[in-house]
Design a protein around this motif. Sequence first.
Motif, mmCIF file in Angstrom:
data_model
loop_
_atom_site.group_PDB
_atom_site.id
_atom_site.type_symbol
_atom_site.label_atom_id
_atom_site.label_comp_id
_atom_site.label_asym_id
_atom_site.label_seq_id
_atom_site.Cartn_x
_atom_site.Cartn_y
_atom_site.Cartn_z
ATOM 1 N N THR A 1 58.044 -59.276 -62.269
ATOM 2 C CA THR A 1 56.318 -58.085 -62.330
ATOM 3 C C THR A 1 56.024 -58.826 -63.074
ATOM 4 O O THR A 1 56.111 -58.988 -63.803
ATOM 5 C CB THR A 1 56.682 -56.969 -62.329
ATOM 6 N N MET B 1 47.384 -57.138 -61.747
ATOM 7 C CA MET B 1 49.181 -56.595 -61.159
ATOM 8 C C MET B 1 48.969 -58.236 -59.778
ATOM 9 O O MET B 1 48.807 -58.589 -59.402
ATOM 10 C CB MET B 1 49.821 -55.380 -61.300
ATOM 11 N N SER C 1 55.648 -59.179 -68.828
ATOM 12 C CA SER C 1 56.451 -60.026 -67.560
ATOM 13 C C SER C 1 57.840 -59.139 -68.087
ATOM 14 O O SER C 1 58.447 -59.001 -69.098
ATOM 15 C CB SER C 1 55.989 -61.089 -67.420
ATOM 16 N N PHE D 1 53.085 -59.046 -58.450
ATOM 17 C CA PHE D 1 54.313 -59.525 -57.910
ATOM 18 C C PHE D 1 55.311 -60.307 -56.876
ATOM 19 O O PHE D 1 54.563 -60.642 -56.175
ATOM 20 C CB PHE D 1 55.340 -57.623 -56.834
#
Length: 180
Positions: free
Chosen positions: A84, A21, A99, A23
């Motif tokens: 993200t 993941m 995304s 960010f």
Amino acid sequence: LLKAVQASLGVELPFEDGLSMQFDTFFNQMDPVVFDLTFNPTSVAKAAQDCLVLCQVPAAVNQVQNNIDRIAVPTLGRSYGIETLIRRQSKAGVYGWISYTLSLSEREQADGSWKPFDVDRTHLLNLVVGMPLPRNWDVGVRFQYQSGKPATTTYGYNTARSDGFFRIDARVDKRAVWNQ
């Protein structure tokens, strides 16, 4: 001289089974922006409160001057947002990612307010899924959504948005391997 200050900050979190993941945030300050050639013509949006049909509105003298100023007068610009990404990497099984990006691209107006830039797309969503097959074949599909661009209406410069759009792509690949 033209100058821009850009900054970004991100973090990636790895998980098991090839999952991760990510960010990211970003900011770009442009000072000055000159020769801004992408401007929207004055037209009436499709919204019911504007009118029932699309129509062209004659440009007033001050609107013509505003368009000339947007092309030739230096101004400030900025873009910023977050992204993200959730991804699965795999050489043998299903891989892909999803995304989402929330971003704003704006230009400062003569009165000091900020308005969306003509090519601003606030929301962007991507979903990609693929799978390797035997004998070096690979298949995949991508779904994409982008929100609409700003539209100038009789209510003012970039006060509405055009419709967003969806895109679907499919692909089939065959890899040729050269053995030495």
